[in-house]
Design a protein around this motif. Structure first.
Motif, short mmCIF file in Angstrom:
data_model
loop_
_atom_site.label_atom_id
_atom_site.label_comp_id
_atom_site.label_asym_id
_atom_site.label_seq_id
_atom_site.Cartn_x
_atom_site.Cartn_y
_atom_site.Cartn_z
N ASP A 1 2.53 5.97 7.85
CA ASP A 1 3.02 5.05 8.76
C ASP A 1 4.56 4.88 8.79
N LEU A 2 5.34 5.00 7.73
CA LEU A 2 6.75 5.11 7.81
C LEU A 2 7.22 6.28 8.35
N CYS B 1 6.36 -2.07 3.35
CA CYS B 1 6.05 -1.13 2.50
C CYS B 1 6.39 -1.37 1.11
N ALA B 2 7.56 -1.98 1.01
CA ALA B 2 8.01 -2.52 -0.60
C ALA B 2 7.26 -3.71 -0.93
N SER C 1 2.93 -5.65 -4.54
CA SER C 1 1.77 -6.67 -4.57
C SER C 1 0.56 -5.79 -5.04
N GLY C 2 0.42 -4.45 -4.48
CA GLY C 2 -0.68 -3.59 -4.88
C GLY C 2 -0.70 -3.20 -6.44
N GLN D 1 7.35 7.13 -4.06
CA GLN D 1 6.25 7.87 -3.53
C GLN D 1 5.72 7.50 -2.05
N ALA D 2 5.85 6.09 -2.30
CA ALA D 2 5.58 5.19 -0.60
C ALA D 2 6.66 5.75 0.41
N LEU D 3 7.69 5.60 -0.08
CA LEU D 3 9.01 5.87 1.00
C LEU D 3 8.81 7.37 1.38
#
Length: 442
Positions: A248-249, A343-344, A349-350, A241-243
């Motif tokens: 920002d990416l 990001c990873a 950590s989150g 999802q983040a990638l």
């Protein structure tokens, strides 16, 4: 002069103060987030930036079309002019220029402007995510203060009941005065704690109002609970999802594409610049530029032509600019790889923080159950004269701390969840995951 200053100040206040608030207005967490996304000044600023980038793209697109220019001049010569009988000369010219080939400069410039518009749109999404997380954190902290106030009120009631019980036992000679003094101390400490949480509530209320672009002292009600919604996504799902959605990416990748267009613009300097032109010119001795007494015809003419401008040597300037653009592309590509690694780490950590917060909620809930049983047992033994007041005071303090810790753990879990959604680039105004954990783009 005084009244003029007062009127100016009133006018400025009308223009720039936050919008008024209706009496009894109330917001849930989702409602507060949606209101902030619509009225927060930072989000509004990002929206205007996107609109400015759109205008820049349209301006770059218009460079493909022709340009029409008109010029008009008037001159008066002295007697030394060759045609001394006509000292006044007026000239009017109209010209159309159409670029035909610019070494792909115009194309790269337009594509760069389009990419910049997309990058600014991503910046808007990043701002929306940040404002959402800030509102959610402030909202949860406000609810935490409210819950802490209610819990402290219960503790205050227990402390007052214990004080009355200690006074009664001391009056009939069953307990020493030390129990009364300890009860009074405990009551005073609880009242001080209540003042602390009331102050925190007011601070977070002001913070929420400012995030929603409301007057700081607006009488707005923020209602909700600290119920923790389940979160069952795996690390792989969160990373995916983040990638694919983190602004920002995506902005970092857009920066690489923009740098490639800059490289194309620099390389266009090695090519010839070709354009077509169409013009018309007229001259005369009067303001209408329509000939003179001695030139009654052939005073105007038209032209059509082709212009080629090609710089063959620039002392190495174009070569060095090309090298600079290539290295800038390489630097941005390395920055993208660094952003992916960051990001990873942030997602990992989150997610760990969120999972730890969920476990802390369960532990704190069990601690509250045990503390209540312990307090009930200590109170019963004190009333039966089989337990000391110190045992009762210790049990009361443990129960108060357990209740506050349980409230804090639920609030921390919700804040960790809000930050995790922000890290993944996912907009969740109510912090509730959809069925099947489907992703929502920020």
């Amino acid at each position: 002069m005084f009244w003029r200053s007062v009127c100016c100040a009133a006018f400025v206040s009308i223009l720039f103060l936050s919008p008024s608030v209706k009496a009894g207005e109330s917001y849930s967490m989702e409602g507060a987030v949606l209101h902030a996304l619509e009225h927060n000044p930072d989000v509004e600023s990002a929206k205007f930036t996107v609109q400015a980038a759109e205008s820049a793209r349209k301006a770059a697109r218009s460079s493909f079309g022709p340009e029409l220019g008109v010029s008009y001049s008037y001159s008066r010569y002295n007697k030394d002019r060759p045609s001394r009988y006509e000292p006044n000369v007026t000239t009017m010219t109209a010209r159309v220029d159409q670029p035909l080939f610019t070494g792909f400069n115009l194309l790269n410039s337009y594509q760069k402007a389009a990419l910049e518009e997309e990058r600014q749109a991503l910046q808007l999404e990043a701002q929306r995510l940040a404002v959402t997380a800030d509102v959610q954190e402030a909202f949860v902290s406000y609810l935490k203060a409210q819950e802490s106030i209610r819990s402290t009120h219960r503790t205050l009631e227990r402390a007052q009941a214990q004080l009355n019980m200690a006074k009664t036992a001391w009056n009939i000679g069953l307990r020493p005065r030390l129990d009364v003094l300890q009860a009074e101390t405990d009551l005073a400490q609880t009242e001080a704690l209540l003042i602390k949480y009331e102050n925190e509530r007011d601070i977070w209320l002001t913070r929420l109002n400012t995030l929603l672009n409301l007057p700081p002292d607006a009488a707005v009600e923020y209602s909700g609970t600290l119920d923790v919604a389940p979160f069952s996504r795996t690390l792989e799902a969160c990373l995916a999802q983040a990638l694919s959605h983190r602004p920002d990416l995506l902005m970092a990748r857009k920066s690489v594409e923009i740098a490639l267009k800059d490289l194309g613009i620099v390389k266009s300097q090695f090519w010839p610049q070709v354009s077509a032109l169409l013009g018309w010119s007229t001259t005369g001795s009067h303001l209408d530029a329509a000939g003179s007494r001695y030139t009654k015809k052939d005073y105007s003419y038209g032209e059509i032509g082709l212009s080629i401008d090609w710089t063959l040597f620039s002392s190495g300037r174009r070569m060095y600019l090309t090298q600079q653009a290539k290295r800038q592309v390489s630097a941005l590509e390395a920055a993208v790889r660094s952003s992916v690694n960051t990001c990873a780490y942030s997602v990992r950590s989150g997610l760990l923080s969120t999972q730890d917060a969920y476990r802390s909620v369960k532990v704190s809930q069990r601690a509250v159950v045990s503390a209540r049983e312990s307090y009930a047992d200590a109170k019963m033994r004190y009333e039966l004269q089989s337990g000391s007041y110190l045992d009762l005071l210790t049990a009361q303090s443990a129960l108060s701390e357990a209740e506050l810790a349980e409230i804090s753990s639920r609030a921390d879990c919700l804040i960790a969840l809000a930050r995790l959604y922000e890290t993944m680039g996912e907009l969740r105004p109510d912090l509730k995951e959809e069925e099947g954990g489907e992703a929502t783009k920020g």
